[in-house]
Design a protein around this motif. Structure first.
Motif, short mmCIF file in Angstrom:
data_model
loop_
_atom_site.label_atom_id
_atom_site.label_comp_id
_atom_site.label_asym_id
_atom_site.label_seq_id
_atom_site.Cartn_x
_atom_site.Cartn_y
_atom_site.Cartn_z
N PHE A 2 0.81 -1.21 0.00
CA PHE A 2 0.00 0.00 0.00
C PHE A 2 0.85 1.28 0.00
O PHE A 2 0.34 2.35 -0.26
CB PHE A 2 -0.97 -0.03 1.19
N THR A 3 2.14 1.15 0.32
CA THR A 3 3.01 2.33 0.20
C THR A 3 3.23 2.72 -1.25
O THR A 3 3.68 3.83 -1.54
CB THR A 3 4.37 2.07 0.86
N SER A 4 2.90 1.80 -2.17
CA SER A 4 3.10 2.11 -3.59
C SER A 4 2.19 3.24 -4.04
O SER A 4 2.50 3.96 -4.99
CB SER A 4 2.86 0.86 -4.44
N SER A 6 1.43 5.99 -2.22
CA SER A 6 2.10 7.25 -1.89
C SER A 6 3.40 7.42 -2.69
O SER A 6 3.77 8.53 -3.06
CB SER A 6 2.40 7.31 -0.39
N THR A 7 4.07 6.29 -2.96
CA THR A 7 5.29 6.36 -3.76
C THR A 7 5.00 6.87 -5.16
O THR A 7 5.67 7.77 -5.68
CB THR A 7 5.96 4.98 -3.83
N SER A 10 3.96 10.53 -5.12
CA SER A 10 5.10 11.46 -5.01
C SER A 10 5.77 11.65 -6.36
O SER A 10 6.22 12.75 -6.71
CB SER A 10 6.10 10.95 -3.98
N THR A 46 14.60 5.44 2.67
CA THR A 46 14.14 4.08 2.37
C THR A 46 13.69 3.36 3.64
O THR A 46 14.08 3.72 4.77
CB THR A 46 15.27 3.27 1.72
N GLN A 47 12.86 2.36 3.47
CA GLN A 47 12.38 1.53 4.57
C GLN A 47 13.07 0.18 4.50
O GLN A 47 13.09 -0.47 3.45
CB GLN A 47 10.85 1.33 4.45
N PHE A 60 10.52 5.23 -0.31
CA PHE A 60 9.24 5.88 -0.10
C PHE A 60 8.90 6.85 -1.23
O PHE A 60 8.03 7.69 -1.09
CB PHE A 60 9.24 6.65 1.24
N GLY A 61 9.62 6.75 -2.32
CA GLY A 61 9.29 7.60 -3.46
C GLY A 61 10.31 8.68 -3.71
O GLY A 61 11.47 8.60 -3.30
N SER A 414 -5.04 -4.07 -4.63
CA SER A 414 -5.82 -3.85 -3.42
C SER A 414 -7.25 -4.36 -3.57
O SER A 414 -7.84 -4.92 -2.63
CB SER A 414 -5.81 -2.37 -3.03
#
Length: 422
Positions: A2-4, A6-7, A10, A46-47, A60-61, A414
């Protein structure tokens, strides 16, 4: 997964900003002195997934892109504007807005208002120097800069003639009598700017010898007779030549001096020096077997002149041109050198102001201290490269489309995940 969202978002925002920058560059394709901006992208933190050893790193983008203005030299375009100027090299014209803020620009399209103030085409006052150094007669660039105010409708005062020269040949084959008489005129100016035509009369008096007498119209001096030339006291003598026709007497370095007094127009007496030699010591008067004739003459006086125009010359000099042919330097444009110009902030109207990280501008005359020179009658063109901008535009468009696909793909994933519970 799901971070994709926001990535990708951005990336869409960053690419939109980049397209805005390209659009602004292309919009200013014909803006004089405009400097193109380059977009610099940067990734976000980065995470790390897993045990925290960095074996799996997911970004994170992309962050908000930075813009860097490229202060490269633009092409110089010749214009018809007499007050146009372009900087060739580093530096900026210094201007001041109505609030007293000092700004900097590469656009050299200037004009003069009704009070004689030199302004940019958007109304900012161009900074420089107008004070004349009394010891050198040139503009003093050692003091602080200020508004440049040029003459408006002024009259240039006359300059009284103090020296004159005549280049001529006297016929060596002439007989030593009245048949050898030859006269040549020379115009001089008195302290009021009135012109007087002096006449130099020559007559051969012997072998390699000629007498001379300078006269002035009789009605122009007190005691003279209208219509009859009046001999000028002290303006007579003998010229002696050698066997090669070269002047030997008077000798080089000995100008013939005389005064003209009692001018009827009320001007001061004329004190004149007639130099029959050049600066290098070559005789201006020769005696060869050719017809007596004058080839050139000069004098350093001038009549009063009305201001014709004011222009910006090479080197940033402001020159006033008068109807009598005189050209007088009345100002000097200043140039500011900035060590890190990319840190300047654009404020519109082709102008920049200093930011918190801008090195202190160093102001001086063009062509000094590493500053560029000023080319008059020219404008610096925009540095925007249309081909490069179109290439960037295509690339950013593809980037936007790719990240838009990331959003749709993440959305589909999703949705598939949600459908697993049904």
């Amino acid at each position: 997964m799901f971070t994709s969202f926001s990535t990708a978002l951005s990336a869409l925002n960053a690419t939109s900003t980049a397209i805005d920058v390209v659009g602004n560059n292309l919009a200013n394709l014909n803006t004089p002195g405009f400097k193109t901006s380059e977009v610099c992208f940067r990734d976000l933190v980065t995470q790390s997934l897993g045990a925290g050893l960095g074996e799996t790193q997911v970004g994170f983008g992309v962050g908000q892109p930075l813009t860097v203005r490229e202060f490269t030299q633009g092409a110089l375009q010749t214009t018809s504007g007499v007050l146009d100027g372009a900087i060739q090299g580093d530096g900026f014209f210094v201007v001041q807005d109505s609030a007293g803020n000092q700004l900097y620009t590469r656009a050299g399209s200037f004009q003069v208002d009704k009070s004689g103030n030199l302004l940019t085409d958007t109304g900012e006052a161009v900074q420089g120097w107008t004070t004349v150094d009394s010891s050198t007669g040139e503009i003093d660039t050692n003091g602080p800069v200020g508004d440049i105010v040029v003459p408006v409708g002024s009259l240039n005062p006359p300059t009284a003639t103090s020296t004159f020269t005549v280049d001529l040949n006297l016929n060596a084959s002439a007989a030593a009598d009245s048949t050898s008489s030859f006269s040549t005129p020379i115009t001089v100016y008195d302290s009021l700017g009135t012109s007087h035509v002096l006449t130099i009369d020559f007559q051969k008096t012997g072998e390699n010898q000629w007498s001379y007498q300078v006269t002035i119209p009789g009605d122009e001096v007190s005691g003279g007779t209208s219509g009859t030339p009046s001999d000028i006291s002290g303006a007579s003598g003998t010229l002696t030549f050698d066997a090669s026709g070269q002047l030997t007497d008077p000798a080089a370095g000995s100008p013939i001096g005389f005064s003209v007094s009692g001018l009827t127009d009320g001007a001061a007496d004329l004190s004149l020096a007639w130099n029959p030699y050049t600066v290098a010591g070559a005789a201006r008067i020769t005696q060869f077997s050719q017809q007596s004739a004058q080839s050139a003459s000069s004098q350093n006086g001038s009549a009063p002149g009305q201001l014709d125009s004011v222009g910006l010359a090479d080197g940033g000099r402001i020159v006033a041109k008068y109807s009598n042919g005189d050209q007088v330097v009345v100002g000097q444009v200043a140039i500011a050198s900035v060590r890190n110009p990319e840190s300047l902030i654009a404020v519109g109207n082709n102008e920049f102001q200093c930011s918190a990280i801008t090195a202190a501008p160093v102001i001086g005359a063009p062509g000094t201290g590493g500053r560029g020179d000023v080319v008059g009658g020219s404008i610096e063109a925009s540095t925007v490269d249309m081909a490069q901008e179109f290439t960037n535009l295509i690339q950013y468009q593809r980037d936007y489309e790719a990240n838009a696909h990331v959003v749709t793909t993440a959305d589909q994933l999703s949705q598939d995940t949600i459908n697993l519970i049904h």
